[in-house]
Design a protein around this motif. Structure first.
Motif, PDB file in Angstrom:
ATOM      1  N   ALA A  51      -6.708  -2.048  18.632  1.00  0.00           N
ATOM      2  CA  ALA A  51      -8.227  -2.583  18.583  1.00  0.00           C
ATOM      3  C   ALA A  51      -8.619  -3.151  17.186  1.00  0.00           C
ATOM      4  N   PHE A  52      -7.936  -2.633  16.361  1.00  0.00           N
ATOM      5  CA  PHE A  52      -8.598  -2.933  15.054  1.00  0.00           C
ATOM      6  C   PHE A  52      -7.253  -3.500  14.106  1.00  0.00           C
ATOM      7  N   ARG A  53      -7.556  -4.376  13.370  1.00  0.00           N
ATOM      8  CA  ARG A  53      -6.622  -4.801  11.907  1.00  0.00           C
ATOM      9  C   ARG A  53      -6.765  -3.854  10.935  1.00  0.00           C
ATOM     10  N   VAL A  54      -5.720  -3.214  10.440  1.00  0.00           N
ATOM     11  CA  VAL A  54      -5.725  -2.309   9.501  1.00  0.00           C
ATOM     12  C   VAL A  54      -5.112  -2.795   8.095  1.00  0.00           C
ATOM     13  N   ILE A  55      -5.710  -2.407   6.871  1.00  0.00           N
ATOM     14  CA  ILE A  55      -5.202  -3.011   5.768  1.00  0.00           C
ATOM     15  C   ILE A  55      -5.420  -1.716   4.805  1.00  0.00           C
ATOM     16  N   ARG A  56      -4.487  -1.374   3.832  1.00  0.00           N
ATOM     17  CA  ARG A  56      -4.295  -0.269   3.012  1.00  0.00           C
ATOM     18  C   ARG A  56      -4.095  -0.373   1.633  1.00  0.00           C
ATOM     19  N   ALA A  57      -4.444   0.505   0.862  1.00  0.00           N
ATOM     20  CA  ALA A  57      -3.956   0.650  -0.497  1.00  0.00           C
ATOM     21  C   ALA A  57      -4.311   1.887  -1.112  1.00  0.00           C
ATOM     22  N   ALA A  58      -3.694   2.258  -2.095  1.00  0.00           N
ATOM     23  CA  ALA A  58      -4.099   3.339  -2.904  1.00  0.00           C
ATOM     24  C   ALA A  58      -4.114   3.309  -4.175  1.00  0.00           C
ATOM     25  N   GLY A  59      -5.036   4.098  -4.726  1.00  0.00           N
ATOM     26  CA  GLY A  59      -4.878   4.203  -6.373  1.00  0.00           C
ATOM     27  C   GLY A  59      -3.866   4.626  -6.967  1.00  0.00           C
ATOM     28  N   VAL A  60      -3.397   4.447  -8.038  1.00  0.00           N
ATOM     29  CA  VAL A  60      -1.983   4.950  -8.534  1.00  0.00           C
ATOM     30  C   VAL A  60      -2.392   5.261 -10.219  1.00  0.00           C
ATOM     31  N   LEU A  66      -4.242  -1.676 -15.342  1.00  0.00           N
ATOM     32  CA  LEU A  66      -4.003  -3.127 -14.847  1.00  0.00           C
ATOM     33  C   LEU A  66      -5.008  -3.614 -13.941  1.00  0.00           C
ATOM     34  N   PRO A  67      -5.819  -4.410 -14.358  1.00  0.00           N
ATOM     35  CA  PRO A  67      -6.985  -5.058 -13.496  1.00  0.00           C
ATOM     36  C   PRO A  67      -6.701  -5.621 -12.189  1.00  0.00           C
ATOM     37  N   PHE A  68      -7.424  -5.469 -11.280  1.00  0.00           N
ATOM     38  CA  PHE A  68      -7.284  -5.801  -9.843  1.00  0.00           C
ATOM     39  C   PHE A  68      -5.837  -5.433  -9.122  1.00  0.00           C
ATOM     40  N   ALA A  69      -4.964  -4.360  -9.690  1.00  0.00           N
ATOM     41  CA  ALA A  69      -3.848  -4.015  -9.027  1.00  0.00           C
ATOM     42  C   ALA A  69      -4.018  -3.523  -7.807  1.00  0.00           C
ATOM     43  N   GLY A  70      -4.921  -2.613  -7.519  1.00  0.00           N
ATOM     44  CA  GLY A  70      -5.274  -2.103  -6.066  1.00  0.00           C
ATOM     45  C   GLY A  70      -6.070  -3.147  -5.281  1.00  0.00           C
ATOM     46  N   LEU A  71      -6.835  -4.066  -5.446  1.00  0.00           N
ATOM     47  CA  LEU A  71      -7.346  -5.122  -4.652  1.00  0.00           C
ATOM     48  C   LEU A  71      -6.384  -6.008  -4.251  1.00  0.00           C
ATOM     49  N   ASP A 143      -7.083   7.718  -2.871  1.00  0.00           N
ATOM     50  CA  ASP A 143      -6.919   7.787  -4.327  1.00  0.00           C
ATOM     51  C   ASP A 143      -7.892   6.930  -4.907  1.00  0.00           C
ATOM     52  N   VAL A 144      -9.225   6.946  -4.772  1.00  0.00           N
ATOM     53  CA  VAL A 144     -10.120   6.166  -5.456  1.00  0.00           C
ATOM     54  C   VAL A 144     -10.300   6.490  -6.544  1.00  0.00           C
ATOM     55  N   GLN A 145      -9.898   7.738  -7.155  1.00  0.00           N
ATOM     56  CA  GLN A 145     -10.360   8.111  -8.553  1.00  0.00           C
ATOM     57  C   GLN A 145      -9.230   7.298  -9.545  1.00  0.00           C
ATOM     58  N   TRP A 146      -8.129   7.110  -8.978  1.00  0.00           N
ATOM     59  CA  TRP A 146      -6.891   6.211  -9.627  1.00  0.00           C
ATOM     60  C   TRP A 146      -7.135   4.879  -9.787  1.00  0.00           C
ATOM     61  N   LEU A 147      -8.059   4.259  -8.734  1.00  0.00           N
ATOM     62  CA  LEU A 147      -8.000   2.894  -8.588  1.00  0.00           C
ATOM     63  C   LEU A 147      -8.404   2.197  -9.774  1.00  0.00           C
ATOM     64  N   ASP A 148      -7.973   0.946 -10.299  1.00  0.00           N
ATOM     65  CA  ASP A 148      -8.522   0.254 -11.403  1.00  0.00           C
ATOM     66  C   ASP A 148      -9.886  -0.069 -11.407  1.00  0.00           C
ATOM     67  N   LYS A 149     -10.468  -0.107 -12.546  1.00  0.00           N
ATOM     68  CA  LYS A 149     -12.069  -0.325 -12.358  1.00  0.00           C
ATOM     69  C   LYS A 149     -12.361  -1.825 -11.838  1.00  0.00           C
ATOM     70  N   ALA A 150     -11.676  -2.699 -11.954  1.00  0.00           N
ATOM     71  CA  ALA A 150     -12.008  -3.952 -11.664  1.00  0.00           C
ATOM     72  C   ALA A 150     -11.856  -3.936 -10.060  1.00  0.00           C
ATOM     73  N   SER A 151     -10.915  -3.314  -9.443  1.00  0.00           N
ATOM     74  CA  SER A 151     -10.774  -3.364  -7.791  1.00  0.00           C
ATOM     75  C   SER A 151     -11.832  -2.594  -7.295  1.00  0.00           C
ATOM     76  N   SER A 282       3.886  -0.100  -8.472  1.00  0.00           N
ATOM     77  CA  SER A 282       3.703  -0.594  -6.974  1.00  0.00           C
ATOM     78  C   SER A 282       4.560  -0.083  -6.034  1.00  0.00           C
ATOM     79  N   GLY A 283       5.844   0.438  -6.389  1.00  0.00           N
ATOM     80  CA  GLY A 283       6.825   1.285  -5.470  1.00  0.00           C
ATOM     81  C   GLY A 283       7.444   0.031  -5.121  1.00  0.00           C
TER      82      GLY A 283
END
Length: 957
Positions: A51-60, A66-71, A143-151, A282-283
Motif C-alpha cells: 500500500a506504500f511506496r518505500v524509499i530508503r537510505a542510510a548514513g555511512v 560528501l555533501p548530499f550523498a545520503g539524499l 544511521d542518521v548520526q552518519w548522514l552528511d550534514k547537507a542531506s 556507496s556499496g
C-alpha cells in the motif's frame, strides 16, 4: 519476528496510519548500537506493505564529508519527476546531485550557502510530495548520526514542512552511553528504543543459540548483552558456548570484537574484498568489483561472506552489510597500509569527480600539487552546491600543497569555509594556524575577519567590531601601500544579518583576486568589512556605530563602485539618529538605482540599505523597497536573505497599522529563518510576532513568543538575544494594554535608556514609555528619552513622527497646553495612514476630555478610536475605548464579528493568493509548501469563511 517491541511497533503503526489518511509525520528512533533500530525499520517496511511506496537510505561513516550523498541515494528513484518542481528548486537539487553545473539561469540567483541549502530542502519536500501523489510514501533513513550534514539539513527542513502529503518519515540514530555522537536535537518526535526485558531477551537468545544452551552460559550471555538484541545474536556466535567475551569493555567495543572474529574466519581474499566494500561509501558493485579486481580479487570471493550472512547484494547491485558495526569493524581491523592501497584502487575505479578526488586524498602520503588543486576544486563545487564539507576539502588541500604560501592561502580558505559552515572552533584553530605561517597584512585581515565572525556568533560584539574595524583599516592601508600578495586571496565570508541591516558582508573570491590570488584587495573590500563592523557595532553601542560610520564615510570609493551608494547612504541615515551631523539623506530609490547601475547584486547587496530606511523613519520607502526585494528574492530563489528583508518589511507594515499583513510576513519569515538556522532572525521575528500578539491581546502567545525570542541566542553565544529590544517592547505593550503601567514603565525605561536605545524598536517605544510614566504619576522617568525622541523626530522630519511627539507633549503637560498639542497631533495623523497610532491619540484625547468633564466633546474621538481598534482587532484598546465611551453616558457598540479573524496566518495567506486566481501549485511554489498542503489549508478555511469553494474567495476577502 521481533520480541518485546510492541510499544515501538504501535508508534510506527500510528505513523503509517496517518500517512494512509493523507497526513504526514516523522519519527526518530534513538538508541545504542545493536538495540534493534534497524530491525524496527525493516519491520516498518514490512508492515507498510504494497500500500506504500518505500524509499530508503542510510548514513555511512566515511560519507560524512560528501555533501548530499545520503539524499541522492534516498531520492534516486524520483529524479525522473524533477520537472514538476519550481525552477529554482529543481536547479538547486540538480546542482546538489551533480546533474547541473550550478550556474544561474537569467533572472535567477546563483547558489549561495544557506539560501541554496534551503532550496534543496524545499525541493526535497516537493519531490517527497510528488512521490506520495499516487499512494502513501514511507521514507526510511538509518544511521542518521552518519548522514552528511547537507542531506540531514534538507530532510529536516522537509520534515518540518510536511503537513498533508501522506508521507511517513522514519529515521534511526545511534546514541552511545546515553549521549549522542552528534547534535540529535532535531526538532522531530523521538522514541528511545530501550533494552529488552529479561523474558524477551531470553527468547531472542534461545532462538539464536538453541534451547540446549547451559544455564550458566545463558545467564552469562544475558548479563553481558544487557538486553541488547544484536549482542544476544552475535556474542554467542563469536565466543562459542564456553568462551568468555571481553568483559569490562563497552558493549559496542565487544560487538566490534565479535564481528572481528567472524570476519577473520573468512578467506583472505574475501576479507580484502569486504575492506574494499567498506571503504567504498556507496556499496556499488560496479565500483567495488573493479577496485577489487585491481588487487587480483574476483566476484567469486564475495560468496563466503554472503553464505555467512555478513553481506547481501540488493537488486540495485549494492552490497549491504548485515549491520553498520560490521563495516566499522572491517575498517578498524585493517592495517593502515592496506587502507591506503584500497582507497587508491577505489579512486582508480571511479570516474573523474569529487568522490575520486577524496579517495585519492585518503590514499595520499606526501604533498601532491595536482591533487591539492583537485581538492580545492572540490571545495569550490561544494560551496556552490550549498553543502557542508568545503572546509575539510580546503584543509586537506592545504596539507597536500608543497609550497608554503599556497598551503597558507588554502588554510585561510578553510578557515573561512568553516565559519560559513558554523564550525567556529575549527575556524579559529585554522585561522591561528594560518596566521602563524604568514606576515601578510592582507592575510591577517582576512583571518581577523574569520575570528570576528566567530566572536559575533558568540555574542562578543565589541570584540567582533574591533577585529573587523582593524581588518578593514589593514586592508585599506595595505592596498594603499601596494603590499597585497596572493596569500590573502579568499572568500572573506560574511556574518549573518541583523536589525541594523542585512547581508552587509559576504564578499566573493574575486574581491581578493579569487582563489588563485595575485591581485590587491580593492578599497570596496574595506567597505564591506566596515558594513559588517557596523552590524557588530549595532549591538555594541552608539559610539562604536558612529566610529564605523565615520570611517566608512572617509573611504576613497570610486563613484561607480557598487558599494558606494550604500557607503554614502548609511552614514546619512544613521548619524542624525545619533544626534550627529551628516550629509543630506538621499531617497532610497535613488541609492538603489545607483547601486544597480554600478553592478550591485540584487537583492543581496541592497538588504542593508533597506533596513537603514527604518532608522530615520522612512517607513514608506521600506514598504516600497522591501516589498520589491522580497518579490525579487522569491522569484530568484535567493531565500537566504528573505528573513532579513521580511523582518524589515513586517516592521514597516506594523508601523503603518497593517497588522494582518505584518503577521503574515513575519510568520513566513520566521519559518524560513528556522529552516536556515538564522538564530538572530528567529529571535527578532519571534519578538516582532510577540508584539503583534500584544496588540490584539493574545496573552499566552505573546509571552510564549517573547520567551522564545529571549532564549534564542544561537550556539556558543553569551550575549543577550538579538530580539531582546523588540521582546521587551512587546511585553511592555502587553502590560500597557492590560492596565499594568508599572511593569510597562520599568521595561520601557530600561529599553530606552540602555545600550540599545538607538535601535529602531527602542526609538519607537518612547511614546509608550511616556504614556506609562504619566499614568504612574512619574513623568520625570520619561524626560530624557522624550528629549532624545524629540531630536529624532526633528531629524526624521515626518508628519506621523511629529504627531507622536505632540502626543507625548500633551501627556507630559502642562495640562493647559494639552489640548492644542492633541489637536495638532490629530491634524497631522489625518495626513498619514497610520490608523493604530491615530486611534491611540484619539483615545488619549478622549480620555483627557472626559476627565475634564467634557463628555460630549469626548464621544466622537472615543467612537472613532473604538471603530479603528475593532477593525484592527486590537482588543485591549477596544476594551479600553469601550469603557471610556460608556463612561460618557453613551452605550458602546459590540465588537463586530469578522470571519477573517478566525483564520490562521497561513490560511489567510493561502486564501488571499487563491482569491487572486493562483492555482494550488502556484501557491505552493510561492509559499514553499506542497500543493496538497495548500489544498488542505483551503478546505479548512472555507467553512470558517462561510463558503464552499474558491470562486467565492474574492467576495469574502
Amino acid at each position: 519476528m521481533l520480541y518485546g517491541r510492541e510499544h515501538e511497533q504501535a508508534a510506527v503503526d500510528d505513523l503509517l496510519a496517518q500517512a494512509r489518511d493523507g497526513r504526514s509525520g516523522a519519527l526518530l528512533l534513538r538508541g545504542e548500537a545493536g538495540i534493534g533500530k534497524t530491525a524496527l525499520l525493516d519491520d516498518a517496511v514490512e508492515r507498510a506493505g504494497k500500500a506504500f511506496r518505500v524509499i530508503r537510505a542510510a548514513g555511512v561513516e566515511y560519507e560524512a564529508e560528501l555533501p548530499f550523498a545520503g539524499l541522492s541515494l534516498l531520492l534516486a528513484s524520483g529524479l525522473d519527476r524533477l520537472d514538476v518542481l519550481p525552477g529554482p528548486q529543481r536547479r538547486a537539487l540538480e546542482t546538489a546531485f551533480g546533474l547541473g553545473d550550478g550556474s544561474a539561469e537569467p533572472g535567477t540567483a546563483p547558489a549561495a550557502g544557506a539560501a541554496d541549502r534551503l532550496l534543496v530542502g524545499l525541493a526535497t519536500l516537493g519531490l517527497l510530495a510528488e512521490l506520495a501523489a499516487e499512494r502513501p510514501l514511507l521514507c526510511v533513513i538509518d544511521d542518521v548520526q552518519w548522514l552528511d550534514k547537507a542531506s540531514l539539513d534538507a530532510l529536516l527542513l522537509a520534515a518540518r514542512r510536511l503537513q498533508a502529503e501522506g508521507v511517513a518519515l522514519l529515521l534511526a540514530a545511534r546514541t552511545e552511553g546515553g549521549a549522542a555522537p552528534f547534535d540529535l536535537r532535531l526538532g522531530l518526535p523521538e522514541l528511545r528504543v530501550a533494552a529488552l526485558a529479561e523474558a524477551d531477551a531470553t527468547q531472542v537468545l534461545t532462538e539464536r543459540a538453541g534451547p540446549d544452551l547451559p544455564a550458566a552460559v545463558r545467564d552469562r550471555l544475558l548479563a553481558e548483552a544487557a538486553g541488547n538484541p544484536l549482542a544476544l545474536t552475535e556474542l554467542p556466535v563469536a565466543s562459542g558456548p564456553q568462551a568468555h567475551t571481553a568483559a569490562g569493555l563497552p558493549l559496542t567495543s565487544r560487538l566490534l570484537i565479535a564481528f572481528h572474529g567472524q570476519v577473520t574466519g573468512l578467506p583472505p581474499a574475501t576479507q580484502t574484498l569486504l575492506l574494499v566494500a567498506a571503504a567504498e561509501e556507496s556499496g556499488e558493485l560496479d565500483v567495488v568489483l573493479p577496485a577489487a579486481g585491481a588487487l587480483g580479487i574476483g566476484a567469486e570471493h564475495l560468496t563466503p561472506a554472503e553464505e555467512t550472512g555478513l553481506v547481501t547484494v540488493a537488486p540495485d547491485r549494492r552490497i549491504a552489510f548485515r549491520h553498520p558495526l560490521l563495516r566499522s569493524a572491517i575498517l578498524q581491523r585493517a592495517p593502515h597500509h592496506q587502507r591506503l592501497t584500497v582507497h587508491r584502487t577505489i579512486a582508480e575505479a571511479l570516474p573523474e569527480g569529487d568522490r575520486r578526488t577524496w579517495h585519492l586524498a585518503l590514499a595520499a602520503t606526501a604533498p601532491d600539487a595536482a591533487l591539492a588543486d583537485a581538492l580545492e576544486r572540490t571545495a569550490v563545487r561544494t560551496g556552490r552546491r550549498g553543502g557542508h564539507g568545503g572546509a575539510a576539502a580546503y584543509e586537506r588541500a592545504a596539507r597536500l600543497t608543497p609550497d608554503r604560501d599556497g598551503a597558507t592561502r588554502r588554510l585561510v580558505l578553510a578557515a573561512e569555509a568553516a565559519t560559513e559552515e558554523g564550525e567556529l572552533a575549527r575556524a579559529e584553530a585554522l585561522a591561528d594556524e594560518a596566521a602563524a605561517r604568514t606576515d601578510s597584512p592582507l592575510a591577517h585581515a582576512l583571518l581577523d575577519h574569520v575570528r570576528a565572525t566567530a566572536h559575533f556568533w558568540r555574542g562578543s560584539y565589541p570584540t567582533a567590531y574591533r577585529l573587523l574595524l582593524d581588518a578593514a583599516l589593514a586592508v585599506d592601508h595595505s592596498t594603499a601601500d601596494g603590499t597585497a600578495d596572493d596569500t590573502a586571496g579568499g572568500t572573506a565570508g560574511g556574518t549573518a544579518d541583523d536589525t541594523a541591516g542585512g547581508t552587509a558582508g559576504g564578499t566573493a573570491d574575486d574581491t581578493a583576486g579569487g582563489t588563485a590570488g595575485g591581485t590587491a584587495i580593492e578599497p570596496a573590500h574595506a567597505a564591506r568589512m566596515l558594513f559588517q563592523a557596523f552590524h557588530a557595532a549595532w549591538y555594541a553601542g552608539e559610539e562604536p556605530v558612529a566610529d564605523v560610520l565615520d570611517r566608512l564615510a572617509a573611504l576613497p570609493l570610486a563613484a561607480d563602485d557598487p558599494v558606494a551608494p550604500l557607503a554614502r547612504y548609511l552614514p546619512a541615515a544613521v548619524l542624525p539618529a545619533l544626534g550627529r551631523p551628516a550629509a543630506a539623506l538621499p531617497a532610497a530609490r535613488e541609492a538603489v538605482e545607483a547601486a544597480r547601475r554600478a553592478g550591485a547584486e540584487s537583492p543581496a547587496d541592497l538588504v542593508q540599505l533597506c533596513g537603514a530606511t527604518l532608522i530615520l523613519g522612512r517607513d514608506e520607502e521600506t514598504v516600497d523597497l522591501g516589498g520589491e526585494l522580497v518579490a525579487e528574492a522569491r522569484a530568484k530563489g535567493a531565500l537566504g536573505v528573505m528573513p532579513t528583508l521580511q523582518f524589515f518589511l513586517a516592521e514597516a507594515e506594523l508601523f503603518h497599522g497593517r497588522h494582518a499583513d505584518a503577521e503574515l510576513t513575519a510568520t513566513e519569515a520566521l519559518a524560513l529563518a528556522q529552516d536556515t538556522g538564522q538564530h538572530q532572525w528567529v529571535s527578532q521575528l519571534s519578538a516582532l510576532l510577540a508584539y503583534l500578539a500584544a496588540l490584539d491581546g493574545r496573552t499566552d502567545r505573546c509571552t510564549e513568543l517573547a520567551a522564545t525570542s529571549l532564549a534564542t541566542t544561537g550556539p556558543q553565544t553569551a550575549a543577550p538575544a538579538a530580539g531582546h529590544p523588540w521582546a521587551q517592547w512587546a511585553l511592555a505593550l502587553h502590560d500597557l494594554g492590560q492596565g499594568r503601567a508599572a511593569g510597562a514603565a520599568d521595561r520601557l525605561h530600561a529599553l530606552t535608556t540602555g545600550p540599545h536605545r538607538h535601535h529602531v524598536s527602542a526609538t519607537r517605544a518612547v511614546p509608550d514609555l511616556v504614556e506609562a510614566a504619566v499614568r504612574l504619576g512619574t513623568p520625570d522617568r520619561a524626560a530624557e528619552p522624550y528629549e532624545r525622541f524629540a531630536r529624532w523626530t526633528a531629524a526624521a522630519d515626518r508628519p506621523w513622527a511629529e504627531a507622536l511627539r505632540l502626543r507625548c507633549q500633551a501627556l507630559l503637560g502642562p495640562d493647559e497646553l494639552a489640548e492644542p498639542a492633541y489637536l495638532a497631533a490629530l491634524d497631522l495623523h489625518a495626513t498619514t495612514h497610520r490608523p493604530f497610532e491615530h486611534a491611540r491619540t484619539a483615545l488619549l484625547y478622549g480620555e483627557w476630555l472626559r476627565r475634564t468633564r467634557r463628555r460630549t466633546d469626548a464621544r466622537p474621538h472615543l467612537t472613532a478610536a473604538l471603530e479603528t481598534f475593532d477593525r484592527l482587532a486590537a482588543h485591549p484598546w477596544s476594551t479600553r475605548a469601550r469603557t471610556e465611551l460608556s463612561a460618557t453616558g453613551t452605550p458602546a457598540p459590540q465588537a463586530p464579528l469578522t470571519p477573517l479573524n478566525s483564520l490562521t496566518p497561513q490560511e489567510l495567506q493561502i486564501a488571499r493568493l487563491a482569491a487572486r486566481g493562483l492555482t494550488n501549485r502556484d501557491i505552493a511554489a510561492q509559499l514553499f509548501l506542497s500543493p496538497r498542503t495548500v489544498a488542505h489549508h483551503l478546505y479548512k478555511a472555507y467553512p470558517k469563511l462561510g463558503i464552499t469553494s474558491r470562486t467565492a474567495l474574492p467576495t469574502v476577502l
